[in-house]
Design an enzyme around this catalytic site. Sequence first.
Site, PDB file in Angstrom:
ATOM      1  N   ASN A   1       0.852  -1.203   0.000  1.00  8.25           N
ATOM      2  CA  ASN A   1       0.000   0.000   0.000  1.00  8.25           C
ATOM      3  C   ASN A   1       0.876   1.238   0.000  1.00  8.25           C
ATOM      4  O   ASN A   1       2.105   1.139  -0.030  1.00  8.25           O
ATOM      5  CB  ASN A   1      -0.950  -0.024   1.199  1.00  8.25           C
ATOM      6  CG  ASN A   1      -0.180  -0.118   2.491  1.00  8.25           C
ATOM      7  OD1 ASN A   1       0.588   0.763   2.828  1.00  8.25           O
ATOM      8  ND2 ASN A   1      -0.360  -1.223   3.206  1.00  8.25           N
TER       9      ASN A   1
ATOM     10  N   LYS B   1       7.869 -17.741 -10.691  1.00  9.20           N
ATOM     11  CA  LYS B   1       7.168 -16.555 -11.193  1.00  9.20           C
ATOM     12  C   LYS B   1       5.909 -17.006 -11.954  1.00  9.20           C
ATOM     13  O   LYS B   1       5.989 -17.910 -12.798  1.00  9.20           O
ATOM     14  CB  LYS B   1       8.098 -15.781 -12.128  1.00  9.20           C
ATOM     15  CG  LYS B   1       7.526 -14.480 -12.570  1.00  9.20           C
ATOM     16  CD  LYS B   1       8.467 -13.760 -13.524  1.00  9.20           C
ATOM     17  CE  LYS B   1       7.695 -12.696 -14.252  1.00  9.20           C
ATOM     18  NZ  LYS B   1       8.231 -12.386 -15.554  1.00  9.20           N
TER      19      LYS B   1
ATOM     20  N   PHE C   1      -4.109   3.819  15.166  1.00  5.04           N
ATOM     21  CA  PHE C   1      -4.449   4.788  14.128  1.00  5.04           C
ATOM     22  C   PHE C   1      -5.630   4.247  13.328  1.00  5.04           C
ATOM     23  O   PHE C   1      -5.793   3.029  13.211  1.00  5.04           O
ATOM     24  CB  PHE C   1      -3.259   5.003  13.186  1.00  5.04           C
ATOM     25  CG  PHE C   1      -2.348   6.099  13.638  1.00  5.04           C
ATOM     26  CD1 PHE C   1      -1.581   5.944  14.777  1.00  5.04           C
ATOM     27  CD2 PHE C   1      -2.283   7.305  12.934  1.00  5.04           C
ATOM     28  CE1 PHE C   1      -0.748   6.961  15.221  1.00  5.04           C
ATOM     29  CE2 PHE C   1      -1.456   8.323  13.375  1.00  5.04           C
ATOM     30  CZ  PHE C   1      -0.684   8.156  14.510  1.00  5.04           C
TER      31      PHE C   1
ATOM     32  N   LYS D   1     -13.546   0.783  16.459  1.00  2.00           N
ATOM     33  CA  LYS D   1     -12.202   0.207  16.367  1.00  2.00           C
ATOM     34  C   LYS D   1     -11.507   0.205  17.722  1.00  2.00           C
ATOM     35  O   LYS D   1     -10.823  -0.738  18.096  1.00  2.00           O
ATOM     36  CB  LYS D   1     -11.398   1.056  15.385  1.00  2.00           C
ATOM     37  CG  LYS D   1     -10.683   0.243  14.344  1.00  2.00           C
ATOM     38  CD  LYS D   1     -10.204   1.110  13.217  1.00  2.00           C
ATOM     39  CE  LYS D   1     -11.124   0.930  12.022  1.00  2.00           C
ATOM     40  NZ  LYS D   1     -10.678   1.728  10.875  1.00  2.00           N
TER      41      LYS D   1
HETATM   42  N1  CTP Z   1      -3.516  -2.769  12.406  1.00  2.00           N
HETATM   43  C1  CTP Z   1      -2.755  -3.837  12.813  1.00  2.00           C
HETATM   44  N2  CTP Z   1      -2.812  -5.028  12.113  1.00  2.00           N
HETATM   45  C2  CTP Z   1      -3.625  -5.169  11.053  1.00  2.00           C
HETATM   46  C3  CTP Z   1      -4.411  -4.075  10.642  1.00  2.00           C
HETATM   47  C4  CTP Z   1      -4.333  -2.891  11.335  1.00  2.00           C
HETATM   48  O1  CTP Z   1      -2.000  -3.713  13.774  1.00  2.00           O
HETATM   49  N3  CTP Z   1      -3.655  -6.327  10.411  1.00  2.00           N
HETATM   50  C5  CTP Z   1      -3.456  -1.510  13.170  1.00  2.00           C
HETATM   51  C6  CTP Z   1      -2.904  -0.332  12.412  1.00  2.00           C
HETATM   52  O2  CTP Z   1      -1.519  -0.183  12.632  1.00  2.00           O
HETATM   53  C7  CTP Z   1      -3.699   0.831  12.976  1.00  2.00           C
HETATM   54  C8  CTP Z   1      -5.043   0.222  13.217  1.00  2.00           C
HETATM   55  O3  CTP Z   1      -4.787  -1.146  13.485  1.00  2.00           O
HETATM   56  O4  CTP Z   1      -3.200   1.277  14.205  1.00  2.00           O
HETATM   57  C9  CTP Z   1      -5.927   0.383  12.011  1.00  2.00           C
HETATM   58  O5  CTP Z   1      -6.967  -0.473  12.118  1.00  2.00           O
HETATM   59  P1  CTP Z   1      -7.797  -1.135  10.901  1.00  2.00           P
HETATM   60  O6  CTP Z   1      -8.853  -1.920  11.555  1.00  2.00           O
HETATM   61  O7  CTP Z   1      -6.944  -1.793   9.915  1.00  2.00           O
HETATM   62  O8  CTP Z   1      -8.403   0.072  10.315  1.00  2.00           O
HETATM   63  P2  CTP Z   1      -8.221   0.830   8.985  1.00  2.00           P
HETATM   64  O9  CTP Z   1      -7.143   0.300   8.130  1.00  2.00           O
HETATM   65  O10 CTP Z   1      -8.113   2.218   9.448  1.00  2.00           O
HETATM   66  O11 CTP Z   1      -9.636   0.576   8.324  1.00  2.00           O
HETATM   67  P3  CTP Z   1     -10.481  -0.723   7.908  1.00  2.00           P
HETATM   68  O12 CTP Z   1     -11.116  -1.258   9.145  1.00  2.00           O
HETATM   69  O13 CTP Z   1     -11.433  -0.130   6.993  1.00  2.00           O
HETATM   70  O14 CTP Z   1      -9.521  -1.697   7.309  1.00  2.00           O
END
Ligand code: CTP
Length: 399
Positions: free
Chosen positions: A209, A288, A322, A336
């Site tokens: 990403n 590949k 975050f 969240k």
């Molecule tokens: N995070 C994490 N491990 C993951 C995904 C996210 O530790 N597999 C953490 C990120 O570092 C961030 C937070 O969780 O602190 C974001 O949460 P997430 O649920 O992924 O939210 P978003 O990406 O903001 O949104 P969505 O729920 O739409 O994916």
Amino acid sequence: MTERKNVVVGITGGIAAYKMADLVSRLSKNGFNVHVVMTEAATRFIAPLTLRTLSNNPVLTDMFEEYSEWKVQHIGVAEAADIIVIAPATANFLAKMRCGLADDLLSTVVLATRAPVLAAPSMNTNMLDNPVTQDNIKALKDRGILFIEPAEGELACGVSGRGRLPDVDIIYQNISDILNSKKDLQGKTVLITAGPTQEDIDPVRFITNRSTGKMGYALAQEAINRGARVLLVSGPTSLAVPVNAEIYRVRSAVEMNEICIELFDQADIVVATAAVADYRPLSYSDQKIKKKDGDLTLKLARNPDILEGLGQRKKHQILIGFAAETSNLIENARVKMQKKNLDYLVANDLTREGAGFGVETNICSLIFRDGTVKNLPQMSKADVARIIFDSLPAGQVAE
Ligand code: CTP
């Protein structure tokens, strides 16, 4: 009354030397005791008299001249300094610093000091990009010299590129941050996740990403400034690792998860800024994948939610997450926070210009467990980092 801080401004021979009049004036007006030390070449670009007038102190240029204020002047200045700022720092001066040469007053002062040294390189782009200069900068960073990255723009030599002295505002802010930084995280260990993850499809392809890691690295720097031990678990980025951070480089979410679990017991505070890929290819092809006619379907498996896992293991730790949102910012963030057992959450609205991935600034809201929301205006990621640590619950920070 608190004692005035001594700022030694070391000026070397680059065209940007003239801008130091502005910096010296700003520092003096804001109550710093400024001592200017110039190399011979710098005196060709700006008159010592100008700087003497603006700093209200003698300008030091000569190793052997007697100045009434200092007995052995290179030692006196080096010991009195609370910080030494080299701006502009030429390629030649950086090379001398790297080698430990002491053939004029400024290089001798730098060698003799125990104060933090902050260098602002400024030079022609080719000189800056030359591997020897880059190598010198890297070696100096590894030894704890602090750097302000050169800016991009029109250079005195007529070309446009990297190598301009950053604005005096930025240099001033860096000096004041270093001198005024609170040491309220002394004795604390801060675990930070940063950057993107890369999820391999085959030996040449991966899913990733647009995260650059800037927010996480700014937090790491801020935590170090405040005296914390910093464990930085980072996906691939091109950023310089803050001096004194303990870096754990990873690529995939699974790797990041394993290291975070391993380090978690040592942490007092966890800040998860990493943009962790939520999915990885279900199976990795060690050859590949060759193209064929028609579509390719890739099956994805869910990655572990690292922060949620840490939330379940949480004992004394403060957990800060975050959230990147494009709609219903506060509502989604609250959900969240509950789900991941966080103490607070930094939500940023990706739809707003000046927020999110790849930009220098962020527009965030801090959301706390008791439901309070603190909306922050657009600000640099370094300022967001400062506010995040300023918002720690009392009892988590040293007085
Ligand atoms: N995070 C994490 N491990 C993951 C995904 C996210 O530790 N597999 C953490 C990120 O570092 C961030 C937070 O969780 O602190 C974001 O949460 P997430 O649920 O992924 O939210 P978003 O990406 O903001 O949104 P969505 O729920 O739409 O994916």
